[in-house]
Design a protein around this motif. Structure first.
Motif, PDB file in Angstrom:
ATOM      1  N   LEU A 291       0.837  -1.205   0.000  1.00 16.31           N
ATOM      2  CA  LEU A 291       0.000   0.000   0.000  1.00 16.31           C
ATOM      3  C   LEU A 291       0.870   1.252   0.000  1.00 16.31           C
ATOM      4  N   SER A 292       1.987   1.210   0.724  1.00 15.53           N
ATOM      5  CA  SER A 292       2.861   2.384   0.841  1.00 15.53           C
ATOM      6  C   SER A 292       3.437   2.799  -0.509  1.00 15.53           C
ATOM      7  N   LYS A 293       3.610   1.851  -1.411  1.00 19.73           N
ATOM      8  CA  LYS A 293       4.164   2.180  -2.738  1.00 19.73           C
ATOM      9  C   LYS A 293       3.218   3.090  -3.507  1.00 19.73           C
ATOM     10  N   VAL A 294       1.927   2.794  -3.450  1.00 18.48           N
ATOM     11  CA  VAL A 294       0.940   3.625  -4.139  1.00 18.48           C
ATOM     12  C   VAL A 294       0.848   4.992  -3.467  1.00 18.48           C
ATOM     13  N   ILE A 295       0.860   4.995  -2.145  1.00 19.01           N
ATOM     14  CA  ILE A 295       0.752   6.254  -1.398  1.00 19.01           C
ATOM     15  C   ILE A 295       1.956   7.155  -1.683  1.00 19.01           C
ATOM     16  N   LYS A 296       3.133   6.555  -1.729  1.00 15.27           N
ATOM     17  CA  LYS A 296       4.347   7.335  -1.987  1.00 15.27           C
ATOM     18  C   LYS A 296       4.285   7.994  -3.361  1.00 15.27           C
ATOM     19  N   GLU A 297       3.802   7.265  -4.350  1.00 13.25           N
ATOM     20  CA  GLU A 297       3.670   7.821  -5.704  1.00 13.25           C
ATOM     21  C   GLU A 297       2.744   9.027  -5.720  1.00 13.25           C
ATOM     22  N   SER A 298       1.680   8.975  -4.914  1.00 18.22           N
ATOM     23  CA  SER A 298       0.659  10.026  -4.934  1.00 18.22           C
ATOM     24  C   SER A 298       1.111  11.301  -4.247  1.00 18.22           C
ATOM     25  N   GLY A 299       2.031  11.159  -3.265  1.00 15.96           N
ATOM     26  CA  GLY A 299       2.488  12.320  -2.507  1.00 15.96           C
ATOM     27  C   GLY A 299       1.502  12.803  -1.453  1.00 15.96           C
ATOM     28  N   MET A 300       0.391  12.101  -1.271  1.00 21.10           N
ATOM     29  CA  MET A 300      -0.629  12.557  -0.312  1.00 21.10           C
ATOM     30  C   MET A 300      -0.205  12.278   1.127  1.00 21.10           C
ATOM     31  N   TRP A 301      -0.847  12.989   2.048  1.00 27.19           N
ATOM     32  CA  TRP A 301      -0.700  12.675   3.461  1.00 27.19           C
ATOM     33  C   TRP A 301      -1.506  11.417   3.781  1.00 27.19           C
ATOM     34  N   VAL A 302      -1.115  10.726   4.842  1.00 28.15           N
ATOM     35  CA  VAL A 302      -1.916   9.617   5.360  1.00 28.15           C
ATOM     36  C   VAL A 302      -2.170   9.871   6.842  1.00 28.15           C
ATOM     37  N   LEU A 303      -3.441  10.027   7.178  1.00 26.98           N
ATOM     38  CA  LEU A 303      -3.820  10.152   8.589  1.00 26.98           C
ATOM     39  C   LEU A 303      -3.986   8.735   9.125  1.00 26.98           C
ATOM     40  N   CYS A 304      -2.988   8.263   9.859  1.00 23.17           N
ATOM     41  CA  CYS A 304      -2.988   6.897  10.388  1.00 23.17           C
ATOM     42  C   CYS A 304      -3.475   6.910  11.821  1.00 23.17           C
ATOM     43  N   ASP A 305      -4.674   6.423  12.025  1.00 23.98           N
ATOM     44  CA  ASP A 305      -5.221   6.312  13.380  1.00 23.98           C
ATOM     45  C   ASP A 305      -4.882   4.916  13.886  1.00 23.98           C
ATOM     46  N   GLU A 306      -3.884   4.864  14.779  1.00 27.95           N
ATOM     47  CA  GLU A 306      -3.407   3.583  15.302  1.00 27.95           C
ATOM     48  C   GLU A 306      -3.650   3.483  16.810  1.00 27.95           C
ATOM     49  N   ILE A 307      -4.790   4.026  17.224  1.00 30.94           N
ATOM     50  CA  ILE A 307      -5.122   4.058  18.652  1.00 30.94           C
ATOM     51  C   ILE A 307      -5.269   2.655  19.233  1.00 30.94           C
ATOM     52  N   TYR A 308      -5.579   1.661  18.381  1.00 24.53           N
ATOM     53  CA  TYR A 308      -5.739   0.279  18.856  1.00 24.53           C
ATOM     54  C   TYR A 308      -4.488  -0.566  18.616  1.00 24.53           C
TER      55      TYR A 308
END
Length: 389
Positions: A191-208
């Motif tokens: 998934l990170s490969k696609v996200i990196k290409e896009s340049g977008m932010w990722v709001l990662c909610d890892e509260i659990y």
């Protein structure tokens, strides 16, 4: 003079949480068992409570620095770095009023009018109204056909289909509320490969994060994309501190520099005695979640078996403390109708899947953050209802 718009139009379009409202509505039913809210039934560890008492007695009652006391910011960085192979410095941590403020600060900091946030669903609905209040727009991505996991292919297709829009961020919540599903290390890498290409932010909610139940330790996306991930965490779930409102927001330095402004004008600074309790939890309570996790696993396994036995199809829950169960076929797919009737006739309250966006209708969310005795009684009542209706 008559005001053209009396209120913020974005706020007017946002509804009060139907999850909270339903919980209130059913509370008056005699002997109701509520498996509705995501709140641990455990108490905060005694050593954490004592740290707050000591802070009060030591007159820690003055303004803290806006982003939090330095020792706590360092402790948070050290804690998450050690657990999840990250590389944050204390200066890259903001102590917030729970994870909710972290989410609000993040979106307010990055969004301009009409920026788009991608939200995989079913999902806890908080991210959509906060985006709207900040004049952004949401595009939901239904993951129900992919076992409630966002695939790289589906993300890529969504980005391509919306090339004319300014996609600013992706929301990623795992382990998930409402499904309990999480992402493996390999899934996040892809998934990170696609996200990196896009340049977008990722709001990662890892509260659990600390309530991940499979053999693989929780992996944070921030390990792969430290310059794009806005990491939301806190102590509500891991240390049974929901009412303390102790959260953390971590991210790249340029983001934190701007986010501190938003945080400052929202809340000034976090509550002092809560910060000292949080410091104790992070420095001397690394294992506090383990007994809770063991109890949750036992409850999960019991409830999965009981529900499947009476016709529910349950999504594989790898973390958090929720089951996302498909309603037996004979009841149809109207989840609101099902939970209202169940509450009225069986005295068990669940949350309708429709509350969690596309892909949620036809399901119910069941919180097993309740005693095993209550779960046994609830399971028996649900079984009787399904058999007799």
């Amino acid at each position: 003079m008559v005001l053209k718009h009396k209120f913020n139009q974005q706020v007017e379009q946002v509804a009060i949480s139907d999850i909270r409202q339903f919980d209130i509505d059913v509370s008056g039913i005699p002997e109701i068992i509520k498996l509705t809210l995501g709140e641990p039934d455990f108490n905060t560890p005694d050593h954490v409570k004592q740290a707050a008492v000591d802070a009060i007695n030591d007159d820690q009652s003055h303004y803290a620095p806006n982003p939090g006391i330095p020792t706590l910011r360092k402790a948070a960085a050290d804690y998450y770095n050690t657990k999840y192979h990250l590389d944050y410095r204390a200066e890259q941590v903001i102590t917030t009023i729970g994870a909710t403020e972290s989410i609000a600060v993040s979106l307010q900091t990055i969004l301009n009018p009409d920026d788009v946030v991608l939200v995989p669903t079913p999902v806890f609905p908080i991210y959509i109204p906060i985006t709207q209040i900040n004049h952004g727009k949401c595009i939901t991505i239904d993951t129900s056909d992919d076992d409630f996991v966002l695939t790289p292919e589906k993300l890529r297709v969504t980005i391509k289909a919306n090339q004319d829009k300014n996609i600013k961020a992706l929301v990623l919540v795992y382990p998930s509320n409402p499904t309990g599903v999480t992402y493996s290390r390999e899934q996040l890498k892809e998934l990170s490969k696609v996200i990196k290409e896009s340049g977008m932010w990722v709001l990662c909610d890892e509260i659990y994060a600390e309530l991940s139940y499979n053999n693989e330790t929780h992996t944070s996306l921030a390990e792969f994309l430290p310059d794009q991930v806005l990491l939301v965490s806190g102590l509500s779930k891991s240390h049974a501190m929901t009412g303390w409102r102790a959260g953390f927001l971590m991210g790249p330095s340029d983001f934190i520099e701007q986010a501190i402004k938003t945080h400052q004008y929202l809340v000034t600074a976090p509550t002092n005695n809560v910060q000292y309790a949080a410091l104790e939890a992070l420095t001397n309570g690394q294992a506090d979640s383990e007994p809770m996790k063991a109890a949750y696993i036992k409850r999960r396994d019991f409830l999965c078996h009981e529900l499947e036995e009476c016709g529910f199809d349950v999504a594989s829950p790898d973390g958090a403390f929720y089951l996302f169960a498909k309603i037996p076929t004979k009841f149809g797919t109207d989840s609101w109708k099902f939970v209202r009737q169940l509450a009225k006739k069986a005295r068990v309250a669940l949350i309708p899947g429709a509350s969690f966006g596309p892909g949620g209708e036809g399901y119910v969310r069941i919180s097993y953050a309740a005693s095993l005795d209550d779960l046994k009684t609830a399971a028996q009542r649900i079984k009787e209802y399904v058999i007799n209706n």
